[in-house]
Every structure is written in C-alpha cells, then in structure tokens.
Design a protein around this motif. Structure first.
Motif, PDB file in Angstrom:
ATOM      1  N   MET A   1       0.849  -1.185   0.000  1.00 35.24           N
ATOM      2  CA  MET A   1       0.000   0.000   0.000  1.00 35.24           C
ATOM      3  C   MET A   1       0.884   1.235   0.000  1.00 35.24           C
ATOM      4  O   MET A   1       1.750   1.394   0.846  1.00 35.24           O
ATOM      5  N   ASP A   2       0.660   2.103  -0.929  1.00 37.72           N
ATOM      6  CA  ASP A   2       1.434   3.335  -1.030  1.00 37.72           C
ATOM      7  C   ASP A   2       0.861   4.363  -0.068  1.00 37.72           C
ATOM      8  O   ASP A   2      -0.312   4.707  -0.127  1.00 37.72           O
ATOM      9  N   THR A   3       1.701   4.841   0.867  1.00 42.52           N
ATOM     10  CA  THR A   3       1.244   5.852   1.828  1.00 42.52           C
ATOM     11  C   THR A   3       1.734   7.233   1.455  1.00 42.52           C
ATOM     12  O   THR A   3       1.645   8.153   2.254  1.00 42.52           O
ATOM     13  N   GLY A   4       2.266   7.368   0.264  1.00 39.41           N
ATOM     14  CA  GLY A   4       2.755   8.667  -0.164  1.00 39.41           C
ATOM     15  C   GLY A   4       4.257   8.747  -0.040  1.00 39.41           C
ATOM     16  O   GLY A   4       4.967   7.770  -0.194  1.00 39.41           O
ATOM     17  N   PHE A   5       4.737   9.901   0.278  1.00 44.32           N
ATOM     18  CA  PHE A   5       6.164  10.184   0.371  1.00 44.32           C
ATOM     19  C   PHE A   5       6.790   9.381   1.507  1.00 44.32           C
ATOM     20  O   PHE A   5       6.364   9.477   2.646  1.00 44.32           O
ATOM     21  N   ASP A   6       7.798   8.569   1.233  1.00 52.95           N
ATOM     22  CA  ASP A   6       8.459   7.736   2.238  1.00 52.95           C
ATOM     23  C   ASP A   6       9.633   8.506   2.830  1.00 52.95           C
ATOM     24  O   ASP A   6      10.691   8.632   2.220  1.00 52.95           O
ATOM     25  N   LEU A   7       9.435   9.020   4.020  1.00 55.90           N
ATOM     26  CA  LEU A   7      10.465   9.823   4.674  1.00 55.90           C
ATOM     27  C   LEU A   7      11.701   9.021   5.053  1.00 55.90           C
ATOM     28  O   LEU A   7      12.780   9.583   5.213  1.00 55.90           O
ATOM     29  N   ARG A   8      11.556   7.711   5.212  1.00 56.81           N
ATOM     30  CA  ARG A   8      12.718   6.888   5.586  1.00 56.81           C
ATOM     31  C   ARG A   8      13.824   6.976   4.543  1.00 56.81           C
ATOM     32  O   ARG A   8      14.997   6.909   4.881  1.00 56.81           O
ATOM     33  N   LYS A   9      13.451   7.156   3.302  1.00 61.38           N
ATOM     34  CA  LYS A   9      14.441   7.268   2.233  1.00 61.38           C
ATOM     35  C   LYS A   9      15.233   8.562   2.351  1.00 61.38           C
ATOM     36  O   LYS A   9      16.256   8.730   1.723  1.00 61.38           O
ATOM     37  N   HIS A  10      14.738   9.480   3.181  1.00 60.28           N
ATOM     38  CA  HIS A  10      15.359  10.789   3.324  1.00 60.28           C
ATOM     39  C   HIS A  10      15.817  11.052   4.758  1.00 60.28           C
ATOM     40  O   HIS A  10      15.901  12.195   5.192  1.00 60.28           O
ATOM     41  N   GLY A  12      14.251  10.267   7.608  1.00 65.66           N
ATOM     42  CA  GLY A  12      13.202  10.518   8.587  1.00 65.66           C
ATOM     43  C   GLY A  12      12.389   9.274   8.873  1.00 65.66           C
ATOM     44  O   GLY A  12      12.778   8.162   8.520  1.00 65.66           O
ATOM     45  N   VAL A  13      11.290   9.458   9.542  1.00 62.41           N
ATOM     46  CA  VAL A  13      10.373   8.357   9.833  1.00 62.41           C
ATOM     47  C   VAL A  13       9.025   8.679   9.200  1.00 62.41           C
ATOM     48  O   VAL A  13       8.726   9.825   8.903  1.00 62.41           O
ATOM     49  N   ASP A  14       8.229   7.648   9.012  1.00 62.54           N
ATOM     50  CA  ASP A  14       6.897   7.826   8.429  1.00 62.54           C
ATOM     51  C   ASP A  14       5.921   6.995   9.254  1.00 62.54           C
ATOM     52  O   ASP A  14       5.857   5.780   9.132  1.00 62.54           O
ATOM     53  N   VAL A  15       5.168   7.655  10.101  1.00 62.40           N
ATOM     54  CA  VAL A  15       4.272   6.994  11.041  1.00 62.40           C
ATOM     55  C   VAL A  15       3.217   6.136  10.351  1.00 62.40           C
ATOM     56  O   VAL A  15       2.659   5.237  10.957  1.00 62.40           O
ATOM     57  N   PHE A  16       2.972   6.370   9.082  1.00 70.11           N
ATOM     58  CA  PHE A  16       1.961   5.611   8.375  1.00 70.11           C
ATOM     59  C   PHE A  16       2.466   4.251   7.898  1.00 70.11           C
ATOM     60  O   PHE A  16       1.681   3.429   7.441  1.00 70.11           O
ATOM     61  N   LEU A  17       3.757   4.018   8.003  1.00 72.06           N
ATOM     62  CA  LEU A  17       4.316   2.721   7.617  1.00 72.06           C
ATOM     63  C   LEU A  17       4.313   1.788   8.820  1.00 72.06           C
ATOM     64  O   LEU A  17       4.664   2.178   9.932  1.00 72.06           O
ATOM     65  N   ARG A  18       3.929   0.533   8.606  1.00 70.97           N
ATOM     66  CA  ARG A  18       3.726  -0.399   9.717  1.00 70.97           C
ATOM     67  C   ARG A  18       4.962  -0.648  10.569  1.00 70.97           C
ATOM     68  O   ARG A  18       4.847  -0.919  11.747  1.00 70.97           O
ATOM     69  N   ASP A  19       6.145  -0.571  10.011  1.00 73.72           N
ATOM     70  CA  ASP A  19       7.348  -0.854  10.798  1.00 73.72           C
ATOM     71  C   ASP A  19       8.036   0.405  11.321  1.00 73.72           C
ATOM     72  O   ASP A  19       9.162   0.350  11.801  1.00 73.72           O
ATOM     73  N   CYS A  20       7.348   1.530  11.279  1.00 78.04           N
ATOM     74  CA  CYS A  20       7.916   2.780  11.773  1.00 78.04           C
ATOM     75  C   CYS A  20       7.969   2.742  13.301  1.00 78.04           C
ATOM     76  O   CYS A  20       6.961   2.461  13.961  1.00 78.04           O
ATOM     77  N   PRO A  21       9.125   3.015  13.896  1.00 74.07           N
ATOM     78  CA  PRO A  21       9.236   2.973  15.360  1.00 74.07           C
ATOM     79  C   PRO A  21       8.372   4.010  16.066  1.00 74.07           C
ATOM     80  O   PRO A  21       8.028   3.841  17.235  1.00 74.07           O
TER      81      PRO A  21
END
Length: 137
Positions: A1-10, A12-21
């Motif tokens: 599922m695409d949640t938009g811009f993936d901050l982890r690649k930059h 940061g963290v992305d709270v919408f991703l299931r494995d985000c701490p």
C-alpha cells in the motif's frame, strides 16, 4: 500500500508505515491509562503508587504497574525507591514525559470542554441509526 512520500528514504520516519518505530511510541501514549498517568503527573509533583491508583479511579494494580514500567522504559518517567521500611517509591515525569504530558493535558482540557457536544452528537447519531429506513418511491 502506497502511503505517499516515504520519509525513511530521506533520513526521517513515516508513522503511516507499519514498521515505523514512531508507531510504538504513539501506541503507548494513546493508551487510556498511559494518558491519565501522564496527565496526573504533569504538574511535576512526584506521586506514590497508591496515590496514583486512587487518582486513576478504576485502574487495577496490575495495569498500573505495567503502565508505569512501560513509561519508565521509554524514558517518560522515573521511579525513585527510598530505603525506608516499607520502601517508599515515587514516580515523577522526566523532561520528555512533561513535554508529552503538557500536550495530553491540552487534549484532556478539550475533552472536558466539549464532552456535552460529543454526547449530543452520539445521541443524535444513535437516534438516526435506530429509525427504520425511509421508503424510496
């Protein structure tokens, strides 16, 4: 599922991703008893276990113990044990805990100020839901 811009690649963290701490932190903070403990301790005054338990009407000793341990583990409160008989234990928020406690106090204030409107909306919804569906002509 695409949640938009993936901050982890930059970096940061992305709270919408299931494995985000960040999700684990949010899950802890969003818990009913966690929120109430943080608000109860938010004024900076240390509290003993029994005092917290009396303040948080309805919490069991087991649930309060688990909540306090989780908050201590995450660095949101400190537990001080004094060498008395019986041992005296006090809980106090850390700077990090006071910061989130202040935010939660704002949410608590909002809830108390708006509870009547929320209850009215709930009752209105329940009345609409209980009505039989209108006939379509």
């Amino acid at each position: 599922m695409d949640t938009g811009f993936d901050l982890r690649k930059h970096g940061g963290v992305d709270v919408f991703l299931r494995d985000c701490p960040t999700r684990a932190v949010l899950e802890l903070i969003a818990g009913k008893w966690t929120m109430l403990v943080l608000v109860a301790l938010e004024d900076g005054r240390p509290m003993r276990f029994a005092e917290l338990r009396r303040r948080l009407d309805g919490v069991t000793a087991k649930v309060l113990t688990g909540t306090l341990r989780a908050l201590e583990r995450e660095g949101l409160l400190t537990r001080a044990v004094y060498p008395t008989v019986p041992p005296r234990v006090e809980y106090r928020l850390t700077a990090l805990g006071r910061e989130v406690g202040g935010l939660l106090q704002g949410i608590t204030d909002w809830a108390q100020a708006n509870v009547a409107a929320v209850v009215a909306a709930r009752e209105e919804f329940d009345e609409r839901a209980a009505r039989p569906p209108a006939a379509v002509e």
